[in-house]
Design an enzyme around this catalytic site. Structure first.
Site, PDB file in Angstrom:
ATOM      1  N   ASP A 168      -6.787  -6.934  13.961  1.00  0.00           N
ATOM      2  CA  ASP A 168      -6.678  -8.319  14.452  1.00  0.00           C
ATOM      3  C   ASP A 168      -7.205  -8.824  15.649  1.00  0.00           C
ATOM      4  O   ASP A 168      -7.819 -10.087  15.813  1.00  0.00           O
ATOM      5  CB  ASP A 168      -4.949  -8.249  14.796  1.00  0.00           C
ATOM      6  CG  ASP A 168      -4.560  -7.193  15.510  1.00  0.00           C
ATOM      7  OD1 ASP A 168      -5.615  -6.663  16.044  1.00  0.00           O
ATOM      8  OD2 ASP A 168      -3.249  -6.885  15.633  1.00  0.00           O
ATOM      9  N   ASP A 222       0.923  -1.325  -0.101  1.00  0.00           N
ATOM     10  CA  ASP A 222      -0.173  -0.067  -0.029  1.00  0.00           C
ATOM     11  C   ASP A 222       0.859   1.229   0.005  1.00  0.00           C
ATOM     12  O   ASP A 222       0.199   2.399   0.291  1.00  0.00           O
ATOM     13  CB  ASP A 222      -0.980  -0.092   1.421  1.00  0.00           C
ATOM     14  CG  ASP A 222      -2.203  -0.787   1.154  1.00  0.00           C
ATOM     15  OD1 ASP A 222      -2.379  -1.320  -0.314  1.00  0.00           O
ATOM     16  OD2 ASP A 222      -2.978  -0.904   1.807  1.00  0.00           O
TER      17      ASP A 222
END
Length: 498
Positions: A272, A119
Site C-alpha cells: 500500500d 486467498d
C-alpha cells in the site's frame, strides 16, 4: 576457574579502548535521533494547530459537491462506476460483516461491482465465503467471488489479479476494504465527490474506527497510538503537501492513477505504501478525510500484534532502501515534496521513531550503568522524552482512557482474557486436561524474548540502585515490570490453543 578469574581483567582491558568509545558513540547517535524526533513532533504540532485554527478542512480546499441523484434524464448514469475489492484470507469470523457492509453501500447497483478476493487455504471457509457471495448475488448485487491457484504476491497479488478482469475497464474508481472493515452506507457518497470534481486527486483515505478498542489494555494502547497517526500525521501530510502513505484499506483510488504508477507490486510487505509513493512521484495528490470513519478491529492477541508491528516496522525501511534513488532523481515533484517524503515520512517517522524507542531506552541507557565514564545528559533522558510524550498525548484523545485502564484495579481481568465465543469452551476443556496439557497452556502464554529483556532491565535496575548515581533504577524497574507483564501473557486476549 581460571577463565572465570580472568574475566575482570579482560573486561578492564577492553573497557577503556573499546567499550567506552562505542558506548559514547551510541549515546551521541541516540541523542541526535531523539532531537530529530522531538523537532518532528514540534513541527507537526505547529502545523496541526494552524490547520485547526484556520479551519483548513478538505471540503474548503477541494470541491466535493454531492453527485446529483435526482436527474430524470441521467438517472444512475450520473454516478461513476466503482469497483470494491475485499481481499480475504481464512476470515471465518468477519467475512459476513465485511461483505454485508459493502453490499449495503448506498450506490446504484448497476454502477457498483464487488470483488471478493479469497486467498483462503481452508476449503470449508472458502465454501462459506462463496455461499455468502451467492446469497448477495441473488439479491441483485453485482458481486463476484475470485480465487487464485496460488497466493503469489499475497495481498498485492490478489488486488493485482482482481484488476485484470475485463469488467474492471468500465470502472473509474476502486475502493478497498480489508476483511474486518465495515463501511457505512454513505461511504462512497462522501468520498467519490473529491475524486469526481478534482482530476488531480488519486486517493481519498478515510479514518479507521475501532470497534474493539475497549477489549483489553493492549487494544486501548493501540488505539492511542493510531489516533496520533490519523489525527496528526495523516492530517499534517494531507494539508502540507497532499501526500501520505495509503493505509491499505478504507480508501478509494482513481484506477487510472494506479495504472500510471505501475499497479500493485509485491516487492515489500507494505504494498500500500509502495503504490502511494509511486503515485505521488507521478504528481498525483491525496486527500485525507478524518470525519469519514470506517469500523474495523484491532489485533487483541499479543502474537497478532507483534506480527503486525514487525511488518509495519520492517516494510517501510525495506521500501525506503529500494526507492531512495527513484525519489531523489524524480523530476515531476517539487524539492519540498522530496524532502517531506525522504526526511519526514521515511527517515523520522518510519525509521528513527522505531529505532530510538527500543535501542536507546532498552539497550543504551541500561548499558551506561555498567560504564560510569559515559554519562547521558538529563535533557536527553528526561526532558526530551517527556516532551515527545506530551506532544503525542495532545493529539491522542484516548490517553486518559488508557491511563484509567492501566490503573483501574476493578478491570484488571481485561489484561488476561476477554471472553469470546468458543474461547470459553476451550477454557472448560483445559480444566479437564491432564498435567502435561496444563503445562502446555502455561507455556503458550509465555513470551521468552520479552521475559529476557525484562530480566536484563531488572538486573540493570538493581545494579544502578546499588552502585549508580543517576537514579536510572526508577525508570528501569518500571520498564522491566512492563516487559514482565507482557512476557507472562497478561496483556491482550489469551486464546488457548486446542
Amino acid at each position: 576457574m581460571d577463565a572465570a578469574a580472568g574475566l575482570p581483567e579482560a573486561w578492564s582491558q577492553v573497557r577503556a579502548p573499546v567499550i567506552v568509545p562505542l558506548l559514547r558513540l551510541a549515546v551521541a547517535v541516540c541523542l541526535t535521533m531523539s532531537v530529530l524526533l522531538f523537532l518532528e513532533r514540534m513541527y507537526m504540532a505547529v502545523v496541526i494547530a494552524g490547520v485547526r485554527l484556520l479551519r483548513l478542512r478538505p471540503d474548503r480546499r477541494y470541491r466535493c459537491d454531492p453527485i446529483p441523484d435526482d436527474d430524470p434524464e441521467l438517472g444512475s448514469a450520473a454516478f461513476p462506476s466503482v469497483l470494491v475489492q475485499i481481499p480475504m484470507f481464512n476470515e471465518r469470523e468477519v467475512y459476513q460483516l465485511s461483505i454485508g457492509a459493502v453490499c449495503g453501500l448506498a450506490w446504484p447497483s448497476d454502477r457498483l461491482v464487488v470483488q471478493v478476493l479469497d486467498d483462503s487455504t481452508d476449503e470449508v471457509i472458502k465454501e462459506m465465503v462463496r455461499a455468502e457471495c451467492e446469497r448477495w448475488a441473488r439479491k441483485g448485487v453485482r458481486i463476484t467471488y475470485q480465487i487464485r491457484e496460488d497466493r503469489r504476491g499475497y495481498k498485492a497479488g490478489a488486488l493485482r489479479a482482481g484488476m485484470k478482469h475485463a469488467y474492471v475497464r468500465d470502472c473509474e474508481y476502486v475502493a478497498i476494504f480489508d476483511a474486518d472493515f465495515q463501511p457505512d452506507p454513505d461511504f462512497l457518497r462522501r468520498t467519490i465527490p473529491y475524486l469526481a470534481h478534482s482530476p488531480e486527486v488519486a486517493l481519498v483515505q478515510a479514518r479507521w474506527r475501532f470497534v474493539n478498542a475497549d477489549e483489553c489494555l493492549m487494544t486501548r494502547m493501540q488505539e492511542m497510538s493510531l489516533d496520533y497517526h490519523f489525527t496528526v500525521e495523516q492530517e499534517v501530510s494531507s494539508s502540507v503537501c497532499a501526500f501520505f502513505g495509503f493505509n491499505g484499506t478504507a480508501g478509494v483510488w482513481r484506477i487510472s492513477a494506479i495504472n500510471e504508477a505501475g499497479g500493485w507490486k509485491d516487492r515489500t510487505t507494505v504494498e500500500d505504501m509502495d503504490l502511494a509513493i509511486r503515485a505521488s512521484l507521478k504528481g498525483w495528490k491525496f486527500v485525507y478525510l478524518g470525519d469519514v470513519q470506517v469500523k474495523s478491529e484491532l489485533p487483541s492477541t499479543f502474537k497478532a500484534f507483534r506480527f503486525q508491528q514487525h511488518r509495519w516496522s520492517c516494510g517501510p525501511a525495506n521500501l525506503f532502501r529500494k526507492m531512495l534513488m527513484e525519489i531523489v532523481t524524480n523530476k515531476k515533484v517539487t524539492i519540498w515534496k522530496k524532502i517531506h517524503v525522504i526526511y519526514n515520512f521515511f527517515l523520522i517517522r518510519k525509521i528513527v521513531a522505531h529505532i530510538i524507542t527500543f535501542s536507546f531506552y532498552c539497550l543504551v541507557i541500561p548499558a551506561t550503568i555498567f560504564v560510569p565514564e559515559v554519562r547521558i545528559p538529563k535533557w536527553g533522558c528526561v526532558y526530551i522524552p517527556s516532551a515527545i510524550t506530551l506532544l503525542n498525548s495532545v493529539g491522542t484523545p484516548r490517553t486518559k482512557a488508557t491511563l484509567i485502564g492501566l490503573l483501574e484495579a476493578g478491570r484488571a481481568n481485561e489484561w488476561v482474557v476477554t471472553a469470546k465465543l468458543g474461547s470459553a469452551m476451550k477454557m472448560k476443556s483445559a480444566n479437564k486436561a491432564g498435567l502435561k496439557k496444563q503445562f502446555m497452556r502455561i507455556w503458550e502464554r509465555l513470551h521468552i524474548t520479552e521475559l529476557g529483556v525484562g530480566t536484563f532491565l531488572f538486573s540493570c535496575g538493581w545494579y544502578d540502585l546499588a552502585y549508580g548515581r543517576d537514579h536510572f533504577y526508577i525508570y528501569l524497574f518500571f520498564q522491566s515490570i512492563a516487559f514482565f507483564i507482557i512476557g507472562f501473557g497478561y496483556v491482550g486476549t489469551i486464546v488457548p490453543q486446542s
